[in-house]
Design an enzyme around this catalytic site. Structure first.
Site, PDB file in Angstrom:
ATOM      1  N   GLU A   1      52.152 -25.366  10.975  1.00 58.66           N
ATOM      2  CA  GLU A   1      53.437 -25.016  11.568  1.00 58.66           C
ATOM      3  C   GLU A   1      54.113 -23.943  10.713  1.00 58.66           C
ATOM      4  OE1 GLU A   1      54.588 -29.209  13.787  1.00 58.66           O
ATOM      5  OE2 GLU A   1      55.285 -28.877  11.736  1.00 58.66           O
TER       6      GLU A   1
ATOM      7  N   HIS B   1      58.913 -27.851  16.933  1.00 62.35           N
ATOM      8  CA  HIS B   1      59.156 -29.022  16.088  1.00 62.35           C
ATOM      9  C   HIS B   1      60.651 -29.322  15.963  1.00 62.35           C
ATOM     10  CE1 HIS B   1      57.255 -31.600  12.680  1.00 62.35           C
ATOM     11  NE2 HIS B   1      58.294 -32.218  13.228  1.00 62.35           N
TER      12      HIS B   1
ATOM     13  N   ARG C   1      52.682 -35.670  15.402  1.00 64.05           N
ATOM     14  CA  ARG C   1      52.043 -34.794  14.427  1.00 64.05           C
ATOM     15  C   ARG C   1      50.964 -33.974  15.132  1.00 64.05           C
ATOM     16  NH1 ARG C   1      55.750 -35.284  11.666  1.00 64.05           N
ATOM     17  NH2 ARG C   1      55.923 -35.918   9.471  1.00 64.05           N
TER      18      ARG C   1
END
Length: 317
Positions: free
Chosen positions: A262, A284, A233
């Protein structure tokens, strides 16, 4: 008839087959959903599927028909669990689906950084090999993994698998205890792992205890100028402090797959870091092999079926 709404279905790649429930239902997909549209789109639904669309207390209170928030991921820091519990809403997540995808991505980042893969590829494309005057080009220092200490923060299935892969390369994996607490059996003190590791890899959830877990004081402990790998994270690492640590030579490089927010703003610290030759930033996608995504989708179908049957599969509430 159960009304099901998937608020951010585009978080799964094309080609991933999401099994539709066998119980009577009406299913609506939205590719993505902005915060101001959540209530309107989820109104009247008994089941909402979300990967990253947040549910705070106000949103939950505005959806009286909602009975299940099914997270199409493992992390649940974007859901107000207490508010859901108070409203009698079940919350579920997906577990163990990326036990190959994430660890393989971690090792890919470590190998690419230690062996300078991208800088050497850039040199070849720029013609530097032809001007070297010999068969090999030595413009970047390459390091082996054997004998290096791999410090792991989080000892769940992902951390354990990364430890296995690291060991296969001859690394010495060690698990860190919690910050500010005495090390449990099988772990070393948090500060010791920071100080003695050649590579640090994060595999813990984001919560009040772990937010900015690695910031200025922690970078100052890093005696071996390690690589820092974060596929967990973004909020675990103070990105501005990481930028300063790279400037000061406290870390030798970083592999980053997660940020906060994000995607990151173009003028953010993480986007500046992405321009450095010793930093790899990926969007990600450590979790996102097609095999892992299909496992996720299959498990999501099973979670929905279990909920309708009254079974407590993957419940967080």
């Amino acid at each position: 008839m159960h009304r099901i709404v998937f608020l951010d279905s585009a978080t799964l790649a094309e080609g991933v087959v999401l099994p539709r429930p066998r119980f009577p239902h009406e299913w609506t997909n939205f590719a993505s959903t902005a915060p101001q549209d959540i209530v309107a789109r989820a109104q009247g639904a008994q089941i909402v599927v979300t990967n990253k669309v947040p549910f705070d207390a106000a949103t939950i209170a505005a959806l009286p028909d909602l009975r299940l928030i099914a997270i199409a991921a493992t992390g649940f820091d974007h859901i107000d669990l207490a508010a859901a519990r108070a409203a009698g809403i079940a919350v579920t997540n997906i577990r163990g689906y990326s036990v190959d995808s994430v660890p393989e991505h971690v090792l890919a980042l470590i190998l690419a950084l230690k062996r300078q893969i991208l800088p050497y590829v850039a040199d070849v494309r720029a013609g530097a090999w032809q001007t070297a005057g010999q068969f090999a080009l030595h413009t970047h220092s390459i390091k082996d993994l054997r004998g290096k200490r791999l410090g792991l923060f989080g000892s769940g299935s992902l951390g354990q698998r990364v430890a296995e892969l690291g060991k296969a390369f001859g690394m010495e994996p060690v698990f860190a205890g919690r910050k500010g607490a005495r090390a449990r059996p099988g772990t070393l003190e948090f500060e010791e792992v920071m100080a003695t590791s050649d590579v640090l890899s994060l595999h813990c959830p984001l919560n009040a205890e772990t937010e900015n877990m690695i910031a200025g004081p922690e970078f100052a402990l890093m005696r071996k100028k390690p690589l820092l790998i974060n596929t967990a994270r973004g909020g675990l690492v103070d990105e501005a402090a990481l930028e300063r640590a790279l400037d000061d030579g406290l870390v030798s490089g970083a592999g980053i797959d997660v940020t906060r927010p994000e995607p990151p703003p173009m003028d953010s610290a993480i986007m500046r870091l992405a321009q450095r030759p010793n930093v790899l930033v990926t969007p990600h996608i450590a979790w996102a092999s097609l095999e892992a995504q299909q496992t996720l989708a299959d498990q999501l179908g099973a979670v929905l079926a279990a909920f309708v049957k009254g079974e407590r599969m993957n419940r967080l509430d």
